[in-house]
Scaffold this motif. Structure first.
Motif, PDB file in Angstrom:
ATOM      1  N   TYR A  42      67.885 -20.297  20.920  1.00 60.56           N
ATOM      2  CA  TYR A  42      68.033 -22.026  20.488  1.00 60.56           C
ATOM      3  C   TYR A  42      68.247 -22.010  19.033  1.00 60.56           C
ATOM      4  O   TYR A  42      67.642 -21.425  18.373  1.00 60.56           O
ATOM      5  CB  TYR A  42      67.136 -22.954  20.844  1.00 60.56           C
ATOM      6  N   VAL A  43      69.146 -22.704  18.455  1.00 55.19           N
ATOM      7  CA  VAL A  43      69.678 -22.665  17.012  1.00 55.19           C
ATOM      8  C   VAL A  43      69.624 -24.066  16.383  1.00 55.19           C
ATOM      9  O   VAL A  43      69.311 -25.197  17.343  1.00 55.19           O
ATOM     10  CB  VAL A  43      71.231 -22.140  16.858  1.00 55.19           C
ATOM     11  N   GLN A  44      69.737 -24.113  15.113  1.00 52.98           N
ATOM     12  CA  GLN A  44      69.367 -25.421  14.273  1.00 52.98           C
ATOM     13  C   GLN A  44      70.059 -26.612  14.848  1.00 52.98           C
ATOM     14  O   GLN A  44      69.458 -27.553  14.748  1.00 52.98           O
ATOM     15  CB  GLN A  44      69.304 -25.022  12.938  1.00 52.98           C
ATOM     16  N   ARG A  45      71.011 -26.593  15.536  1.00 51.38           N
ATOM     17  CA  ARG A  45      71.841 -27.639  15.659  1.00 51.38           C
ATOM     18  C   ARG A  45      71.298 -28.363  16.953  1.00 51.38           C
ATOM     19  O   ARG A  45      72.061 -29.260  17.506  1.00 51.38           O
ATOM     20  CB  ARG A  45      73.371 -27.285  15.777  1.00 51.38           C
ATOM     21  N   THR A  74      59.768 -23.081  16.700  1.00 51.44           N
ATOM     22  CA  THR A  74      58.982 -24.353  16.073  1.00 51.44           C
ATOM     23  C   THR A  74      59.603 -24.514  14.440  1.00 51.44           C
ATOM     24  O   THR A  74      59.561 -25.440  14.126  1.00 51.44           O
ATOM     25  CB  THR A  74      57.463 -24.045  15.923  1.00 51.44           C
ATOM     26  N   TYR A  75      60.143 -23.269  13.942  1.00 49.26           N
ATOM     27  CA  TYR A  75      60.904 -23.285  12.909  1.00 49.26           C
ATOM     28  C   TYR A  75      62.449 -23.500  12.928  1.00 49.26           C
ATOM     29  O   TYR A  75      63.043 -23.908  12.432  1.00 49.26           O
ATOM     30  CB  TYR A  75      60.627 -22.185  12.014  1.00 49.26           C
ATOM     31  N   ALA A  76      62.951 -22.634  14.006  1.00 50.12           N
ATOM     32  CA  ALA A  76      64.354 -22.672  14.256  1.00 50.12           C
ATOM     33  C   ALA A  76      65.224 -23.947  14.381  1.00 50.12           C
ATOM     34  O   ALA A  76      66.324 -24.238  14.221  1.00 50.12           O
ATOM     35  CB  ALA A  76      64.581 -21.524  15.483  1.00 50.12           C
ATOM     36  N   LEU A  77      64.203 -24.756  15.151  1.00 41.91           N
ATOM     37  CA  LEU A  77      64.789 -26.206  15.435  1.00 41.91           C
ATOM     38  C   LEU A  77      64.728 -27.088  14.274  1.00 41.91           C
ATOM     39  O   LEU A  77      65.098 -28.191  14.663  1.00 41.91           O
ATOM     40  CB  LEU A  77      64.527 -26.488  16.697  1.00 41.91           C
ATOM     41  N   ARG A  78      64.104 -27.006  13.126  1.00 41.72           N
ATOM     42  CA  ARG A  78      63.840 -27.958  12.349  1.00 41.72           C
ATOM     43  C   ARG A  78      65.034 -28.042  11.408  1.00 41.72           C
ATOM     44  O   ARG A  78      65.998 -27.331  11.495  1.00 41.72           O
ATOM     45  CB  ARG A  78      62.513 -27.469  11.480  1.00 41.72           C
ATOM     46  N   SER A  79      64.687 -28.998  10.415  1.00 41.58           N
ATOM     47  CA  SER A  79      65.946 -29.373   9.497  1.00 41.58           C
ATOM     48  C   SER A  79      65.780 -27.968   8.617  1.00 41.58           C
ATOM     49  O   SER A  79      65.201 -27.179   8.585  1.00 41.58           O
ATOM     50  CB  SER A  79      65.318 -30.422   8.724  1.00 41.58           C
ATOM     51  N   GLY A  82      62.405 -27.392   6.788  1.00 43.68           N
ATOM     52  CA  GLY A  82      61.302 -26.630   7.733  1.00 43.68           C
ATOM     53  C   GLY A  82      62.166 -25.482   8.147  1.00 43.68           C
ATOM     54  O   GLY A  82      61.031 -24.339   8.169  1.00 43.68           O
ATOM     55  N   PHE A  83      63.179 -25.221   8.428  1.00 47.91           N
ATOM     56  CA  PHE A  83      63.818 -23.907   8.761  1.00 47.91           C
ATOM     57  C   PHE A  83      63.487 -22.998   7.607  1.00 47.91           C
ATOM     58  O   PHE A  83      63.228 -21.733   7.842  1.00 47.91           O
ATOM     59  CB  PHE A  83      65.140 -24.171   8.977  1.00 47.91           C
ATOM     60  N   ALA A  84      63.561 -23.410   6.444  1.00 47.94           N
ATOM     61  CA  ALA A  84      63.392 -22.533   5.303  1.00 47.94           C
ATOM     62  C   ALA A  84      62.075 -22.221   5.006  1.00 47.94           C
ATOM     63  O   ALA A  84      61.603 -21.083   4.845  1.00 47.94           O
ATOM     64  CB  ALA A  84      64.071 -23.211   4.013  1.00 47.94           C
ATOM     65  N   ALA A  85      61.417 -23.246   5.086  1.00 53.30           N
ATOM     66  CA  ALA A  85      59.918 -22.901   4.861  1.00 53.30           C
ATOM     67  C   ALA A  85      58.963 -22.192   5.878  1.00 53.30           C
ATOM     68  O   ALA A  85      58.317 -21.243   5.300  1.00 53.30           O
ATOM     69  CB  ALA A  85      59.006 -24.362   4.766  1.00 53.30           C
ATOM     70  N   PHE A 164      69.133 -23.592  -1.691  1.00 56.66           N
ATOM     71  CA  PHE A 164      68.116 -24.603  -2.474  1.00 56.66           C
ATOM     72  C   PHE A 164      66.890 -24.847  -1.658  1.00 56.66           C
ATOM     73  O   PHE A 164      65.691 -24.545  -2.240  1.00 56.66           O
ATOM     74  CB  PHE A 164      68.824 -25.983  -2.633  1.00 56.66           C
ATOM     75  N   GLU A 165      66.790 -24.849  -0.380  1.00 56.24           N
ATOM     76  CA  GLU A 165      65.572 -24.900   0.131  1.00 56.24           C
ATOM     77  C   GLU A 165      64.753 -23.667   0.353  1.00 56.24           C
ATOM     78  O   GLU A 165      63.774 -23.815   0.233  1.00 56.24           O
ATOM     79  CB  GLU A 165      65.850 -25.825   1.714  1.00 56.24           C
TER      80      GLU A 165
END
Length: 317
Positions: A42-45, A74-79, A82-85, A164-165
């Motif tokens: 599953y990807v970020q979109r 839990t990270y892949a689906l975030r903004s 969150g994805f970067a962090a 940037f993130e």
């Protein structure tokens, strides 16, 4: 030997990604180890990836990646934040010395300076003041950067924003990783894959429209025609759940009026196929993806609380 991390989706892996791996080794030497932290199925979109994660990981390894690991959902689906962090946190703990990313500007130093400026109290004050004037968050953030003498245009392009993130996460987490920017040429929104600098969006469009020759050429290998997962693969299940759900429960779950309107539209039985397809696409991007992000964040916080509780119960020396 240098170790470089790459946070990615590879949906699918294409020549632009292969170019990045090659440029990393040009800069840091052929012996550099490249660790790719890739989204799973599953990807970020908020959509399923077109190809299975193993297919995408294999393509990356065959193109030169040393190791491909899965970025937890839990990270892949975030903004983007969150994805970067999440990615920066994992790669830092794995001992990577560099984080490589593609971006439209190709200016890693400018992005790092902007990220540093965005962590100041002056930036936060200016940001909130801009929002109070009625600006959107994105526009307010861009103007706040410009007020501090930084390049606000960095926050107008998708890969620059993600870069940037990444830099913000590196600074916030005090990560030992150094940003390693790679210029990303080409049109991110093009429908036809560029021969040298394709985008994943264009490759997917070509694939779903049956232009397999273009898609394969943009990837440098033959994409499998099955099994694949279309972006709308789960739409009918989602539609069934929404139409069978209790109206009051939906109203409680969805707070924003705009999203509530989208759900109300999808629940109408008299929609044409075209209207329904458009409403379901809006639902995936504006309702489902943010909901999944919130649920992932909640689950992560709960896990961290449980770990803290377990540590507190351990006998002390």
């Amino acid at each position: 030997m240098q170790t470089v991390g790459v946070i990615c989706e590879y949906n699918p892996f294409h020549l632009g990604h292969a170019r990045q791996l090659g440029l990393i080794r040009q800069q840091l030497g052929q012996e550099a180890a490249i660790v790719c932290l890739m989204s799973g199925n599953y990807v970020q979109r908020g959509e399923p990836a077109v190809f299975d994660k193993c297919v995408r990981a294999r393509a990356a390894v065959e193109a030169g990646a040393s190791l491909v690991l899965e970025l937890p959902v839990t990270y892949a689906l975030r903004s983007a934040e969150g994805f970067a962090a999440g990615g920066v946190s994992i790669l830092s703990r794995l001992g990577c010395g560099f984080l490589s990313f593609g971006c439209e500007s190709g200016d890693g130093d400018a992005i790092l300076r902007a990220a540093e400026a965005s962590r100041s109290s002056e930036f936060e004050q200016t940001l909130h003041a801009n929002i109070q004037t009625g600006l959107s968050y994105a526009a307010a953030r861009q103007r706040a950067l410009e007020a501090l003498g930084q390049d606000g245009q960095l926050l107008t392009r998708p890969n620059d924003i993600l870069a940037f993130e990444y830099c913000r996460a590196i600074l916030t987490q005090n990560s030992p990783m150094h940003p390693l920017a790679v210029l990303r040429p080409g049109d991110y929104h093009a429908d036809t894959p560029d021969a040298e600098h394709p985008s994943a969006t264009a490759v997917r469009a070509a694939f779903w429209q049956g232009r397999y020759g273009q898609a394969n050429a943009a990837c440098g290998y033959v994409l499998p025609t099955g099994p694949v997962c279309a972006p709308d693969a789960l739409d009918w299940l989602l539609l069934y759940k929404l139409r069978m759900a209790d109206v009051q429960a939906l109203e409680q779950a969805v707070q924003e009026e705009e999203n509530a309107a989208i759900i109300a539209t999808v629940r109408k039985f008299e929609l044409s196929p075209e209207e329904l397809a458009l409403a379901l696409e809006e639902l995936r991007h504006n309702v489902v993806a943010p909901s999944l992000e919130a649920k992932a964040k909640q689950d992560k916080e709960q896990m961290e609380e449980e770990e803290t509780d377990e540590e507190a119960e351990l006998p002390q020396d």
